[in-house]
Design a protein around this motif. Sequence first.
Motif, PDB file in Angstrom:
ATOM      1  N   GLY A  80      48.173  84.277  12.908  1.00 43.31           N
ATOM      2  CA  GLY A  80      49.320  84.553  13.541  1.00 43.31           C
ATOM      3  C   GLY A  80      50.528  84.857  12.510  1.00 43.31           C
TER       4      GLY A  80
ATOM      5  N   LYS B 282      53.445  83.795  21.063  1.00 41.27           N
ATOM      6  CA  LYS B 282      52.142  83.828  21.027  1.00 41.27           C
ATOM      7  C   LYS B 282      51.450  83.328  19.862  1.00 41.27           C
ATOM      8  CE  LYS B 282      50.723  88.032  21.999  1.00 41.27           C
ATOM      9  NZ  LYS B 282      50.867  89.415  21.902  1.00 41.27           N
TER      10      LYS B 282
ATOM     11  N   ARG C 204      45.428  89.942  22.847  1.00 42.03           N
ATOM     12  CA  ARG C 204      45.263  88.753  23.977  1.00 42.03           C
ATOM     13  C   ARG C 204      44.841  87.520  23.184  1.00 42.03           C
ATOM     14  NH1 ARG C 204      42.334  91.326  29.342  1.00 42.03           N
ATOM     15  NH2 ARG C 204      43.876  92.742  29.776  1.00 42.03           N
ATOM     16  N   ILE C 205      45.582  86.412  23.761  1.00 43.06           N
ATOM     17  CA  ILE C 205      45.084  85.118  23.126  1.00 43.06           C
ATOM     18  C   ILE C 205      44.407  84.276  23.957  1.00 43.06           C
ATOM     19  CG2 ILE C 205      46.121  82.911  22.116  1.00 43.06           C
ATOM     20  CD1 ILE C 205      48.783  84.469  21.686  1.00 43.06           C
TER      21      ILE C 205
ATOM     22  N   CYS D  49      56.413  86.986  18.473  1.00 42.74           N
ATOM     23  CA  CYS D  49      55.061  86.845  18.939  1.00 42.74           C
ATOM     24  C   CYS D  49      54.704  85.478  18.238  1.00 42.74           C
ATOM     25  CB  CYS D  49      54.259  88.056  18.470  1.00 42.74           C
ATOM     26  SG  CYS D  49      54.340  89.484  19.209  1.00 42.74           S
TER      27      CYS D  49
ATOM     28  N   GLN E 127      49.094  81.697  17.016  1.00 45.89           N
ATOM     29  CA  GLN E 127      47.484  81.682  16.768  1.00 45.89           C
ATOM     30  C   GLN E 127      47.364  81.222  15.565  1.00 45.89           C
ATOM     31  OE1 GLN E 127      45.813  85.718  17.461  1.00 45.89           O
ATOM     32  NE2 GLN E 127      47.879  86.613  17.770  1.00 45.89           N
TER      33      GLN E 127
ATOM     34  N   LYS F 165      45.618  79.054  22.518  1.00 46.41           N
ATOM     35  CA  LYS F 165      46.886  78.512  23.288  1.00 46.41           C
ATOM     36  C   LYS F 165      46.909  77.039  23.121  1.00 46.41           C
ATOM     37  CE  LYS F 165      47.706  82.225  26.484  1.00 46.41           C
ATOM     38  NZ  LYS F 165      47.827  82.655  28.035  1.00 46.41           N
TER      39      LYS F 165
ATOM     40  N   SER G 254      52.406  76.809  25.876  1.00 41.26           N
ATOM     41  CA  SER G 254      53.916  76.688  25.628  1.00 41.26           C
ATOM     42  C   SER G 254      54.351  75.807  24.929  1.00 41.26           C
ATOM     43  CB  SER G 254      54.550  77.103  27.051  1.00 41.26           C
ATOM     44  OG  SER G 254      54.296  75.792  27.905  1.00 41.26           O
TER      45      SER G 254
END
Length: 524
Positions: free
Chosen positions: A359, A353, A516-517, A349, A355, A522, A225
């Motif tokens: 990403g 999320k 899924r990461i 995303c 990446q 993360k 986060s």
Amino acid sequence: MAAPGGGSWSWFRALAFGVSFLKCLLMPAYFSTDFEVHRNWLAITHNLPLSQWYYEATSEWTLDYPPFFAWFEYALSHVAKYFDPKMLVIENLNYISPATIFFQRFSVIFTDILFIYAVRECCKQVNGKRPAKDILEKPTFILAVLLLWNFGLLIVDHIHFQYNGFLFGLMLLSVARLCQKRYLEGAFFFAVLLHFKHIYLYVAPAYGVYLLRSYCFTANNADGSLKWRSFSLLRVTLLGLIVCLVSALSLGPFIVLGQLPQVISRLFPFKRGLCHAYWAPNFWALYNAVDKTLTILGLKCNLLDPTKIPKASMTGGLVQEFQHTVLPSVTPLVTLICTVISILPSVFCLWFKPQGPRGFLQCLVLCALSSFMFGWHVHEKAILLAILTLSLLSVQRAKDAGIYLILTTTGHFSLFPLLFTPAELPIKILLMLLFTVYSFSSLKSLFRREKPLLNWLETIYLVQLVPLEIFCEIIFPLTPWQQHFPFVPLLLTSVYCALGITYAWLKLYLSVLTERISVRQKAE
């Protein structure tokens, strides 16, 4: 994406020289009205003061690109005068000469040098972990071919005639710089690109969110986060300065002249209608087709009054100003709302999320596709923005490679109506066949240890493009329908390709939303 180790790039030079030679061979080919568009812009910028560039209307092909592109035409015009000064006369509408054709064709080939350089920079970022003894099976080689020899870019720029190559070069260069974490350079190149051609506003949300998330915030928490206290005011200021300075350089003179509203009205001509003359294969093509079908059924069942149906809606075929008969008519505001809604999930995303570069590229493709699907007056050529960007992902994962094959095959086929002259028929079929066969064979070889890239239903759909082309090019012209319904081949091509592009868009979205990461991603 990660940069591999060094090595010989002689194969890249061979690919670049080879495709440049092919472009030279295409010089005598058919060209569209875009050839006259750019000749007229050469004349306007060469002869008139800056204050008249966006007001001149001798030709119907008025200047409707941002100021940087106008300055680009101005620079070209000072070279063009040594080839044929008559091409620079504003009143010489539809002027053509061998020298004019050579100059304009060669200017596209020459400016593609930037595209070639950008492709090389992107290839350096490809993950080199996948082992391959043969250079032909390396992801870097495959990506170079998919970009340099892209069928759509070849026919749009070097037959149909446009200057997309160096513009895509600017975009790919900005992508490469972001992948290298040279964020300010990437932001600069993209800001410059927007003032060359405003269609790239489609992908601006991806750039904005990625730069804010990865550059302006300097750290994440252990769970991935955002660490809000890591926000850097200095970095935001630097990004803002780049955007403001580039915009000031581009639009500043017109702001001083009080002409900014005129420039904006040229860049965003909402009076042109929902769809282009040939429906781009997107959601609105399907919407129009449903409206036409309901209209025909309504007439046969005596549910509609023929006298109240607009003539263009019934017999005009693929017209610019399309009036819906049964379904509600669509306004620019509706398309804007649909576009924003379709883009938001990909942007969320990218923020929640993250990446890294992967990403960012996923969001870039989805923004391009969503805008293509729901935008106002979208041109069929805009599909190249999504195809070229997805090429970067296609050599990384089998799932992305499968989506790429569907999108690129369908998207490229949808460009066939651009080349409608008999002489270009074998050229476009041969070039697309070669590119498509290479795309399938190379990506299949790259991911041979994984499951098939396409399922049986996807394969059947793509194979049906062959009988569709035979019907449109050979069978239909021999039927009596040709006289009464000449728009049918375009209608069938647009609607059938819209199904495939919509499917690819939904499949990519589903892949991104359900992906899924890992813990490592993360943390990064």
